[in-house]
Scaffold this active site. Structure first.
Site, short mmCIF file in Angstrom:
data_model
loop_
_atom_site.label_atom_id
_atom_site.label_comp_id
_atom_site.label_asym_id
_atom_site.label_seq_id
_atom_site.Cartn_x
_atom_site.Cartn_y
_atom_site.Cartn_z
N GLY A 6 0.78 -1.23 0.00
CA GLY A 6 0.00 0.00 0.00
C GLY A 6 0.81 1.28 0.00
O GLY A 6 0.31 2.32 0.41
N HIS A 57 1.57 1.42 -13.26
CA HIS A 57 2.38 0.27 -13.69
C HIS A 57 3.86 0.65 -13.54
O HIS A 57 4.27 1.74 -13.96
CB HIS A 57 2.07 -0.10 -15.14
CG HIS A 57 2.82 -1.32 -15.56
ND1 HIS A 57 2.51 -2.59 -15.11
CD2 HIS A 57 3.91 -1.45 -16.35
CE1 HIS A 57 3.38 -3.44 -15.61
NE2 HIS A 57 4.23 -2.79 -16.36
N ALA A 102 9.25 7.91 -9.17
CA ALA A 102 8.21 7.99 -10.21
C ALA A 102 6.80 7.67 -9.68
O ALA A 102 5.92 8.51 -9.72
CB ALA A 102 8.57 7.05 -11.36
N ASN A 117 -4.61 3.13 -13.39
CA ASN A 117 -3.70 2.09 -12.90
C ASN A 117 -2.28 2.63 -12.92
O ASN A 117 -1.90 3.37 -13.82
CB ASN A 117 -3.79 0.85 -13.80
CG ASN A 117 -2.86 -0.25 -13.32
OD1 ASN A 117 -2.81 -0.58 -12.14
ND2 ASN A 117 -2.09 -0.83 -14.25
C1 GAR Z 1 3.91 -1.10 -7.19
O1 GAR Z 1 5.24 -1.08 -7.63
C2 GAR Z 1 2.96 -1.03 -8.36
O2 GAR Z 1 3.41 -0.22 -9.40
C3 GAR Z 1 2.93 -2.48 -8.78
O3 GAR Z 1 2.90 -3.21 -7.57
C4 GAR Z 1 3.57 -2.45 -6.55
C5 GAR Z 1 2.63 -2.32 -5.38
O4 GAR Z 1 3.23 -1.66 -4.30
N1 GAR Z 1 1.80 -2.75 -9.62
C6 GAR Z 1 1.84 -3.59 -10.65
O5 GAR Z 1 2.81 -4.26 -10.91
C7 GAR Z 1 0.55 -3.67 -11.45
N2 GAR Z 1 0.79 -4.31 -12.73
P1 GAR Z 1 2.36 -0.97 -3.16
O6 GAR Z 1 1.33 -1.99 -2.66
O7 GAR Z 1 3.37 -0.64 -2.09
O8 GAR Z 1 1.70 0.26 -3.73
#
Ligand code: GAR
Length: 199
Positions: free
Chosen positions: A14, A108, A178, A106
């Site tokens: 999160g 990415h 980023a 979203n």
């Molecule tokens: C983040 O790096 C996000 O960009 C990626 O998962 C991670 C979640 O971290 N999402 C993807 O790969 C979607 N295709 P978080 O739970 O700490 O935000």
């Protein structure tokens, strides 16, 4: 002030949800208000972050039947105007996107169209970038359509790959330089547009 009501879907630690919450506290995210967090499994770090911020949080298990219907009805109950996938690792169906009928963003962790689409998520994206040998990667915020990672790009930010990077080190740099920057910015852009349409 009129704001767009935002739901944030999460599957993990999160940190991107946290970036949105922090941007809201700093009033950089001001046209939207985070009204709901949906966690797709129990016990993830994102839930604690939502609770700490006093945001309504529902756990709706993605692997159980009726996931999308339950999410849609939670959105309707909370009057949600837009959704943000912030580290949400599922793929929403075309039916869901149509039924919701409002913008879904979203984040990415790569520069789309590189290292994206089905199967590219989390650390695996950074592993693929390092294996390929790219010298620049980054993050992308895009609108969600029926093609995984295929919707219109809203914002992108490039990040250098440095000698000695591991997937973990690169992931951290991409998040800090980023993801946590452009996700709140893109949420504000879309929320402001929704508010203009409501007025
Ligand atoms: C983040 O790096 C996000 O960009 C990626 O998962 C991670 C979640 O971290 N999402 C993807 O790969 C979607 N295709 P978080 O739970 O700490 O935000």
């Amino acid at each position: 002030m009129l704001t767009a009501r935002i739901a944030v879907l999460v599957s993990g630690g999160g940190t991107n949800l946290q970036a949105l919450l922090d941007a809201q506290s700093r009033r950089e995210l001001k046209s939207g208000s985070i009204a709901l967090a949906v966690a797709d499994r129990a016990g993830i770090g994102a839930i604690a972050r939502a609770e700490k911020a006093g945001i309504a949080c529902r756990t709706i298990v993605r692997r159980e039947p009726g996931f999308e219907e339950k999410v849609l009805s939670a959105f309707r109950e909370c009057g949600i105007d837009m959704a943000v996938l912030a580290g949400f690792l599922g793929i929403l169906s075309a039916d869901f996107i149509r039924a919701f009928g409002r913008p879904i963003l979203n984040i990415h962790p790569a520069l789309i169209p590189s290292f994206c689409g089905k199967g590219f998520y989390g650390l695996g994206v950074h592993r693929a970038a390092l294996d390929y040998g790219v010298k620049v990667t980054g993050a992308t915020v895009h609108l969600v359509n029926e093609v995984p990672d295929g919707g219109k790009i809203l914002l992108q930010k490039a990040v250098d790959v440095l000698p000695g990077d591991t997937p973990e080190i690169l992931q951290k740099r991409v998040m800090e330089q980023a993801e946590w920057v452009i996700l709140p910015q893109a949420a504000e852009l879309v929320a402001a547009q929704i508010v203009r349409e409501k007025e």
